[in-house]
Design an enzyme around this catalytic site. Structure first.
Site, PDB file in Angstrom:
ATOM      1  N   CYS A   1       0.844  -1.212  -0.224  1.00 16.14           N
ATOM      2  CA  CYS A   1      -0.134  -0.255  -0.186  1.00 16.14           C
ATOM      3  C   CYS A   1       1.105   1.235   0.020  1.00 16.14           C
ATOM      4  O   CYS A   1       1.445   1.092  -1.422  1.00 16.14           O
ATOM      5  CB  CYS A   1      -0.517  -0.132   1.143  1.00 16.14           C
ATOM      6  SG  CYS A   1      -0.005  -0.221   2.885  1.00 16.14           S
TER       7      CYS A   1
ATOM      8  N   ARG B   1      -2.090  -0.652   5.715  1.00 14.97           N
ATOM      9  CA  ARG B   1      -3.846  -1.213   5.282  1.00 14.97           C
ATOM     10  C   ARG B   1      -2.976  -2.306   4.430  1.00 14.97           C
ATOM     11  O   ARG B   1      -3.861  -3.492   4.362  1.00 14.97           O
ATOM     12  CB  ARG B   1      -3.755  -0.564   3.542  1.00 14.97           C
ATOM     13  CG  ARG B   1      -4.497   1.518   4.055  1.00 14.97           C
ATOM     14  CD  ARG B   1      -5.161   1.777   3.308  1.00 14.97           C
ATOM     15  NE  ARG B   1      -3.964   2.495   2.469  1.00 14.97           N
ATOM     16  CZ  ARG B   1      -3.771   3.222   1.867  1.00 14.97           C
ATOM     17  NH1 ARG B   1      -4.983   4.067   1.038  1.00 14.97           N
ATOM     18  NH2 ARG B   1      -2.260   3.638   1.161  1.00 14.97           N
TER      19      ARG B   1
END
Lengths: 144, 300
Positions: B247, B252
């Site tokens: 990410c 994430r």
């Protein structure tokens, strides 16, 4: 540490933080977060008057108001789930309240870095408060 | 002695149901001996504003990241942090947090680098606990510090570095950022601060699957069937694929790592935590802009 004399309220807030242990500094920030007042109704009904501080990780909006006596009032709103951001906004709202436009513009840009929170909160997160201060000043400079 | 597993029927369909507990399970087992509940949030003050009674805070930024070198804390620091939270190597650790367990998954992934045996996520995290009227308190949790052993960190199986990504071309990559970051229109999440990448776009051949698609509206993980449709159906992952997810800084994508590894059972999934803040600034690495994945270059 900055050499410019700070307005009294900002200096007091700085001292209050610095005399605490790191862990207790977070609790004081939480107190500030709790104290952030609701927006005055005239702004609640006019979200278009508010400016989003996009540098902050959570949705925070500010509005800078200058009254007839040239005194500045900063209003801010941020969700309950973002207490750090609320705390930052509350420190500035309380610390700047009632200062003249010139006094606010003179507040050192690095004030957020000088209140002893960079270690407890992390430098990255402190950036959100610096951005709020910068946007407040820009609003005042660009005031019609 | 590990704490009982959650026999929840939804979990049973996942590859590793032992990695999840439900809010109902937590209400029942909250006080079990050997269980430590940790809260890991994006906001460093959210825990102080009210947490699950008995839960202990862990902060991704100040406690899991090295403050000088861009890396995770070393073995000694990790042992000190965990010991200070009353965790032993035998503890069952349940982590929950805000925003669909995003930061909870990140903490779990760091625990996995150190091979902590029994670490689980609370399905639905902080939001679901609150939505169900679960108690929150501001009362500080009394923690009795423990000795956590200094164990080596084993990066290789689940962590990818830039060189690993360059050598991986030809195998699936999953970009879990927002569509705007994937195309190169933005270098940070919408509404997030600019954290500095010189180029916008994605790693060539990476499929775009924003991380939060794995979460249902109540912040719990989607069912096995729904997840299969997204990752095998849409993103085209196949049995035995080696996968790298990335990410912006690897947080994430640790959520997606959890989904692929523990819920769908892929055995060779790595999280590239250098992610776009490294790749988008690195000299002489290929990128692709726009919505198309692009061709995989020759591995190097």
């Amino acid at each position: 540490m900055t050499t410019t004399a700070l307005p009294a309220k900002l200096a007091e807030i700085q001292e209050d933080f610095l005399e605490l242990e790191q862990k207790d500094r977070l609790l004081l920030l939480l107190e500030f977060a709790d104290e952030l007042p609701e927006l005055p109704s005239r702004y609640r009904d006019h979200p278009d008057l508010l400016e989003r501080v996009v540098e902050c990780q959570s949705p925070v909006f500010i509005f800078v108001d200058v009254d007839d006596q040239d005194a500045v009032h900063l209003h801010a709103t941020a969700p309950r789930e973002s207490p750090t951001t609320r705390g930052f906004a509350s420190i500035l709202a309380q610390g700047l309240d009632g200062l003249s436009v010139a006094e606010v513009l003179d507040v050192p840009d690095d004030y957020p870095q000088t209140i002893g929170l960079t270690q407890a909160v992390s430098p990255l997160r402190i950036r959100g408060m610096s951005a709020m201060l910068a946007r407040t000043k820009r609003r005042l400079r660009e005031r019609p | 002695m590990p704490v009982d597993l959650d026999p929840d029927a939804k979990f049973a369909a996942y590859a590793h149901p032992e990695r999840l507990v439900s809010t109902a399970w937590l209400r029942e087992h909250q006080h079990d001996a050997g269980l430590i509940v940790l809260e890991s949030d994006e906001d460093v003050l959210l825990y102080e504003s009210g947490h699950i009674p008995g839960a202990v805070k862990i902060d991704w930024h100040t406690e899991l990241n090295d403050q000088v070198q861009r890396d995770f804390v070393d073995s000694a620091a990790f042992a000190a942090v965990l010991g200070s939270k009353g965790i032993t190597r035998d503890s069952t650790v349940v982590i929950y947090g805000d925003k669909n367990n995003w930061w909870a998954a990140y903490a779990l992934w760091v625990f996995s680098l150190y091979g902590h045996p029994d670490v689980r996520l609370l399905d639905g995290g902080r939001d679901k606990w609150i939505a169900e009227g679960g108690a929150l308190t501001r009362e500080a949790t009394d923690v009795a510090a423990e000795e956590y052993p200094i164990v080596p960190r084993n990066d290789a199986p689940i962590r990818a570095f830039k060189e690993d990504v360059l050598a991986h071309f030809g195998h699936p990559l999953i970009d879990v950022r927002s569509p705007e970051e994937y195309t190169g229109e933005r270098t940070t999440m919408p509404a997030y601060p600019e954290e500095g990448a010189l180029r916008g776009g994605h790693i060539p051949s990476a499929a775009s699957v924003p991380w939060a698609r794995a979460a249902a509206a109540d912040a719990t993980f989607k069912t096995r069937e729904e997840l299969e449709a997204i990752y095998r159906g849409e993103a085209g992952l196949r049995e035995n694929d080696a996968v790298i997810a990335y990410c912006r800084i690897g947080e994430r994508s640790s959520h997606t790592w959890f989904v692929l590894t523990h819920l769908l059972g892929f055995e060779d999934v790595r999280n590239y935590d250098g992610s776009w803040t490294e790749w988008g600034n690195a000299v002489r690495v290929p990128i692709v802009t726009g919505p198309a994945a692009g061709e995989a270059p020759e591995p190097r």
